[in-house]
Design a protein around this motif. Structure first.
Motif, PDB file in Angstrom:
ATOM      1  N   ALA A   1     -11.200  -0.068  -0.887  1.00  0.00           N
ATOM      2  CA  ALA A   1      -9.855   0.220  -0.368  1.00  0.00           C
ATOM      3  C   ALA A   1      -9.735   1.697   0.002  1.00  0.00           C
ATOM      4  O   ALA A   1      -9.130   2.048   1.021  1.00  0.00           O
TER       5      ALA A   1
ATOM      6  N   LEU B   1       0.825  -1.206   0.000  1.00  0.00           N
ATOM      7  CA  LEU B   1       0.000   0.000   0.000  1.00  0.00           C
ATOM      8  C   LEU B   1       0.861   1.259   0.000  1.00  0.00           C
ATOM      9  O   LEU B   1       0.541   2.233  -0.686  1.00  0.00           O
TER      10      LEU B   1
ATOM     11  N   THR C   1      -8.268  -6.826   0.457  1.00  0.00           N
ATOM     12  CA  THR C   1      -8.816  -5.768  -0.404  1.00  0.00           C
ATOM     13  C   THR C   1      -7.770  -4.687  -0.640  1.00  0.00           C
ATOM     14  O   THR C   1      -7.581  -4.211  -1.768  1.00  0.00           O
ATOM     15  N   LEU C   2      -7.061  -4.301   0.427  1.00  0.00           N
ATOM     16  CA  LEU C   2      -6.015  -3.275   0.295  1.00  0.00           C
ATOM     17  C   LEU C   2      -4.875  -3.741  -0.610  1.00  0.00           C
ATOM     18  O   LEU C   2      -4.353  -2.971  -1.420  1.00  0.00           O
TER      19      LEU C   2
ATOM     20  N   THR D   1     -13.419  -2.793  -5.730  1.00  0.00           N
ATOM     21  CA  THR D   1     -12.277  -3.041  -4.845  1.00  0.00           C
ATOM     22  C   THR D   1     -11.534  -1.746  -4.543  1.00  0.00           C
ATOM     23  O   THR D   1     -11.163  -1.478  -3.396  1.00  0.00           O
TER      24      THR D   1
END
Lengths: 146, 146
Positions: A136, A15, B132-133, A132
């Motif tokens: 997120a 991320l 999901t992230l 998605t």
DNA sequence: TATTGTTATACTCTATAACTATA
DNA sequence: TATAGTTATAGAGTATAACAATA
């Protein structure tokens, strides 16, 4: 704890990389090329939260009061904000965004959203993939606001 | 086209806001407080892609050659990069990252990942939410790399 | 001539220290 | 005394223009 540390670390790394790269890519899209990120951030804060004192703006943007004085000077010269003396406490100066300032923030946001929407469209993402991304986004905002 | 424009625009707006806020939050986590984003970006590029000329670095960071000369001067004074004259084309200067430079990039990345992992942990996200992230991260990188 | 890099100069954003006006 | 804001000054990062060295 409910999930293993590994999941947290792997997710964090993915991320972090994705977030920095996308932010960097979008940051260069602006309404006015001459407008700096710092100036734009002040205008966006004023647009979202209304009039603020120099000190409040400095704390919010995590800069010193002299830096904010300097930046507000520049924005005022461009007609994007106005200073108004505070009637109750005459040491204070309230800073308001002008219609021209609002227009620049709005146009920058719109251009960035359009640029990103176009990028998403070019990749032929499915509705599931777009969902998605929206889920997120909500999770990312929870992280920031926590 | 496979999905309506509305989905693209809504997703773009959500993602743009979440991305900028999270990037801003993580950007202030560094190995060395005195290190600027610009310097860190140069070091990260050199670490990932190896030695580069001034011109190549300037193009990659989207700044002018004089600006990059200036920045490389600062990094060289701190012992984080070294200039090496190019043997084949003596107009060129190759810039290499030093071990000290590599260490600073690695430590900054590690600190940011740890900070983000801690934030994710505090919110008690489920494995599904973490997944999901990660999926969204992969999609975001496709957008940047497209 | 064209390219690579540097120097000269100037503007913005940032900081700290010192100051004025007001509470 | 303490707080709000400004001014003075300095350093980093950015730019354009002009230059030297090399291809």
């Amino acid at each position: 704890m409910s999930v293993p540390d590994d999941s947290l670390q792997l997710t964090a790394t993915d991320l972090r990389m994705a977030t920095f790269r996308l932010a960097r890519r979008l940051r260069c899209v602006r309404a006015v090329d001459a407008m700096s990120d710092a100036q734009l951030a002040v205008l966006a804060t004023l647009r979202m939260h209304g009039r603020r004192t120099i000190t409040a703006l400095a704390e919010r943007e995590r800069v010193t009061a002299p830096s904010m004085t300097n930046m507000v000077n520049g924005l005022e010269e461009q007609g994007l904000v106005v200073r108004t003396p505070d009637a109750e406490d005459r040491r204070r100066v309230q800073v308001d965004i002008t219609d021209a300032g609002i227009a620049i923030v709005a146009q920058t946001i719109q251009r960035r959203d359009e640029a990103l929407a176009e990028m998403l469209g070019e990749l032929d993402f499915t509705e599931t993939e777009l969902a998605t991304l929206r889920e997120a986004s909500a999770l990312m905002r929870k992280v920031v606001d926590r």
